[in-house]
Design a protein around this motif. Structure first.
Motif, PDB file in Angstrom:
ATOM      1  N   GLU A   1       0.598  -1.229  -0.066  1.00 44.69           N
ATOM      2  CA  GLU A   1       0.122  -0.513  -0.012  1.00 44.69           C
ATOM      3  C   GLU A   1       0.997   1.492   0.321  1.00 44.69           C
ATOM      4  O   GLU A   1       1.622   1.203   0.104  1.00 44.69           O
ATOM      5  CB  GLU A   1      -1.138  -0.256   1.019  1.00 44.69           C
ATOM      6  CG  GLU A   1      -2.198  -1.306   1.198  1.00 44.69           C
ATOM      7  CD  GLU A   1      -2.886  -0.783   0.174  1.00 44.69           C
ATOM      8  OE1 GLU A   1      -3.140   0.162  -0.340  1.00 44.69           O
ATOM      9  OE2 GLU A   1      -3.772  -2.465  -0.085  1.00 44.69           O
ATOM     10  N   SER A   2       0.254   2.154  -0.203  1.00 40.29           N
ATOM     11  CA  SER A   2       0.931   3.421  -0.361  1.00 40.29           C
ATOM     12  C   SER A   2       1.461   3.917   1.391  1.00 40.29           C
ATOM     13  O   SER A   2       0.577   3.720   2.376  1.00 40.29           O
ATOM     14  CB  SER A   2      -0.184   4.365  -0.883  1.00 40.29           C
ATOM     15  OG  SER A   2       0.465   5.637  -0.779  1.00 40.29           O
ATOM     16  N   ASP A   3       3.208   4.763   1.236  1.00 38.87           N
ATOM     17  CA  ASP A   3       3.347   4.236   2.497  1.00 38.87           C
ATOM     18  C   ASP A   3       3.520   3.487   2.820  1.00 38.87           C
ATOM     19  O   ASP A   3       3.980   3.736   4.469  1.00 38.87           O
ATOM     20  CB  ASP A   3       2.123   6.005   2.787  1.00 38.87           C
ATOM     21  CG  ASP A   3       2.195   7.383   2.824  1.00 38.87           C
ATOM     22  OD1 ASP A   3       3.068   7.662   1.950  1.00 38.87           O
ATOM     23  OD2 ASP A   3       1.318   7.836   2.888  1.00 38.87           O
TER      24      ASP A   3
ATOM     25  N   LYS B   1       7.681   1.109   0.663  1.00 42.79           N
ATOM     26  CA  LYS B   1       8.557   0.080  -0.105  1.00 42.79           C
ATOM     27  C   LYS B   1       9.467   0.717  -0.438  1.00 42.79           C
ATOM     28  O   LYS B   1      10.711  -0.066  -1.500  1.00 42.79           O
ATOM     29  CB  LYS B   1       7.232   0.060  -1.570  1.00 42.79           C
ATOM     30  CG  LYS B   1       6.311  -0.717  -1.224  1.00 42.79           C
ATOM     31  CD  LYS B   1       5.359  -0.323  -2.003  1.00 42.79           C
ATOM     32  CE  LYS B   1       4.621   0.504  -2.975  1.00 42.79           C
ATOM     33  NZ  LYS B   1       3.822   1.449  -2.150  1.00 42.79           N
ATOM     34  N   THR B   2       9.868   1.886  -1.155  1.00 46.62           N
ATOM     35  CA  THR B   2      11.223   2.514  -0.978  1.00 46.62           C
ATOM     36  C   THR B   2      12.184   2.419  -0.231  1.00 46.62           C
ATOM     37  O   THR B   2      13.460   2.424  -0.438  1.00 46.62           O
ATOM     38  CB  THR B   2      11.207   4.717  -1.629  1.00 46.62           C
ATOM     39  OG1 THR B   2       9.456   4.519  -2.427  1.00 46.62           O
ATOM     40  CG2 THR B   2      12.344   5.182  -2.059  1.00 46.62           C
TER      41      THR B   2
ATOM     42  N   LYS C   1      10.472   2.092 -10.857  1.00 45.52           N
ATOM     43  CA  LYS C   1       9.508   2.931 -10.162  1.00 45.52           C
ATOM     44  C   LYS C   1       8.323   2.607 -11.044  1.00 45.52           C
ATOM     45  O   LYS C   1       8.738   3.355 -11.854  1.00 45.52           O
ATOM     46  CB  LYS C   1      10.034   3.597  -9.776  1.00 45.52           C
ATOM     47  CG  LYS C   1       8.570   4.980  -9.480  1.00 45.52           C
ATOM     48  CD  LYS C   1       8.061   4.132  -7.127  1.00 45.52           C
ATOM     49  CE  LYS C   1       7.650   5.543  -7.808  1.00 45.52           C
ATOM     50  NZ  LYS C   1       6.485   4.742  -6.684  1.00 45.52           N
TER      51      LYS C   1
ATOM     52  N   ASP D   1       4.592   4.449 -12.341  1.00 47.98           N
ATOM     53  CA  ASP D   1       3.862   5.616 -11.450  1.00 47.98           C
ATOM     54  C   ASP D   1       2.779   6.075 -12.045  1.00 47.98           C
ATOM     55  O   ASP D   1       3.443   6.363 -13.703  1.00 47.98           O
ATOM     56  CB  ASP D   1       4.434   6.974 -11.216  1.00 47.98           C
ATOM     57  CG  ASP D   1       4.365   7.835 -11.069  1.00 47.98           C
ATOM     58  OD1 ASP D   1       2.910   8.020 -10.416  1.00 47.98           O
ATOM     59  OD2 ASP D   1       4.436   8.756 -10.754  1.00 47.98           O
TER      60      ASP D   1
ATOM     61  N   ASP E   1      11.427   9.201  -5.521  1.00 47.17           N
ATOM     62  CA  ASP E   1      11.881   8.066  -5.438  1.00 47.17           C
ATOM     63  C   ASP E   1      12.932   7.583  -6.306  1.00 47.17           C
ATOM     64  O   ASP E   1      14.034   7.103  -5.760  1.00 47.17           O
ATOM     65  CB  ASP E   1      10.340   7.075  -5.251  1.00 47.17           C
ATOM     66  CG  ASP E   1       9.913   7.197  -4.396  1.00 47.17           C
ATOM     67  OD1 ASP E   1       8.690   6.364  -4.559  1.00 47.17           O
ATOM     68  OD2 ASP E   1      10.031   7.590  -2.992  1.00 47.17           O
TER      69      ASP E   1
ATOM     70  N   GLU F   1       8.899  -1.524  -7.632  1.00 44.57           N
ATOM     71  CA  GLU F   1       8.176  -0.711  -6.800  1.00 44.57           C
ATOM     72  C   GLU F   1       7.008  -0.728  -7.562  1.00 44.57           C
ATOM     73  O   GLU F   1       6.627   0.132  -8.882  1.00 44.57           O
ATOM     74  CB  GLU F   1       8.703   0.210  -6.641  1.00 44.57           C
ATOM     75  CG  GLU F   1       8.064   1.128  -5.093  1.00 44.57           C
ATOM     76  CD  GLU F   1       8.843   2.287  -4.402  1.00 44.57           C
ATOM     77  OE1 GLU F   1       7.886   3.038  -4.453  1.00 44.57           O
ATOM     78  OE2 GLU F   1       9.867   2.664  -4.648  1.00 44.57           O
ATOM     79  N   GLY F   2       6.555  -1.303  -6.850  1.00 39.65           N
ATOM     80  CA  GLY F   2       4.552  -1.832  -8.318  1.00 39.65           C
ATOM     81  C   GLY F   2       4.452  -2.972  -8.383  1.00 39.65           C
ATOM     82  O   GLY F   2       5.561  -3.640  -7.764  1.00 39.65           O
TER      83      GLY F   2
END
Length: 173
Positions: A13-15, A18-19, A40, A42, A54, A103-104
């Protein structure tokens, strides 16, 4: 490792962090002498490399190659008419890289490490996904894959490298 890069998607999930996890993994992998690339995802589009973003952080962490991809652009910045798959990006941009961390890309079929934080208040996004191979979390979870804490990046790297060596075909998407 063979000539093909081992690819792992870091999802969550966001926040969730992950980064931060990718930064830790890149630092551990490069300390082992491996060439690492990051991609990444986006979905909203992006503006390349401003401090604090990021993609800037991935590169600053030591990635040999850092890409950012959206449906409209691929960074090293190049306009595009479609969203590229991980396989396309790896083939074109990750020559000479031994490990690729994305990422993602939770919708693609690459081995996934889900990042989870209790404070987000949601369950695992990929709990039922057979490509989920590990979880990084700040709480104990009932999962059928290895679970690591945020302070265990060296252990996550050992697991990923063992996975890549033992399941080579699975890292090709």
């Amino acid at each position: 490792m063979t000539a093909a890069a081992a690819v792992f998607s870091i999802v969550g999930e966001s926040d969730a962090g992950k980064t931060t996890v990718i930064e830790g993994l890149v630092a551990e992998l490069t300390a082992l002498g491996l060439r690492v690339g990051t991609i990444k995802h986006d979905v909203h589009g992006f503006q390349m490399d401003r401090e604090g973003k990021d993609s800037f952080r991935h590169k600053a962490a030591g990635a040999s190659v850092s890409l950012i991809s959206s449906p409209w652009q691929v960074g090293m910045v190049r306009d595009t008419d479609h969203e590229h798959t991980i396989a396309e990006l790896v083939e074109v941009f990750m020559v000479g890289v031994e490990v690729v961390l994305t990422e993602g890309y939770h919708h693609e079929r690459w081995p996934k490490v889900e990042v989870h934080r209790r404070a987000i208040g949601k369950g695992l996004r990929c709990a039922a996904d057979e490509t989920l191979i590990a979880v990084v979390s700040d709480e104990a979870l009932a999962v059928d894959v290895p679970r690591f804490g945020f302070e265990q990046m060296a252990e996550v790297v050992r697991f990923l490298l063992e996975y890549a060596g033992g399941a080579r075909g699975a890292t090709r998407g």
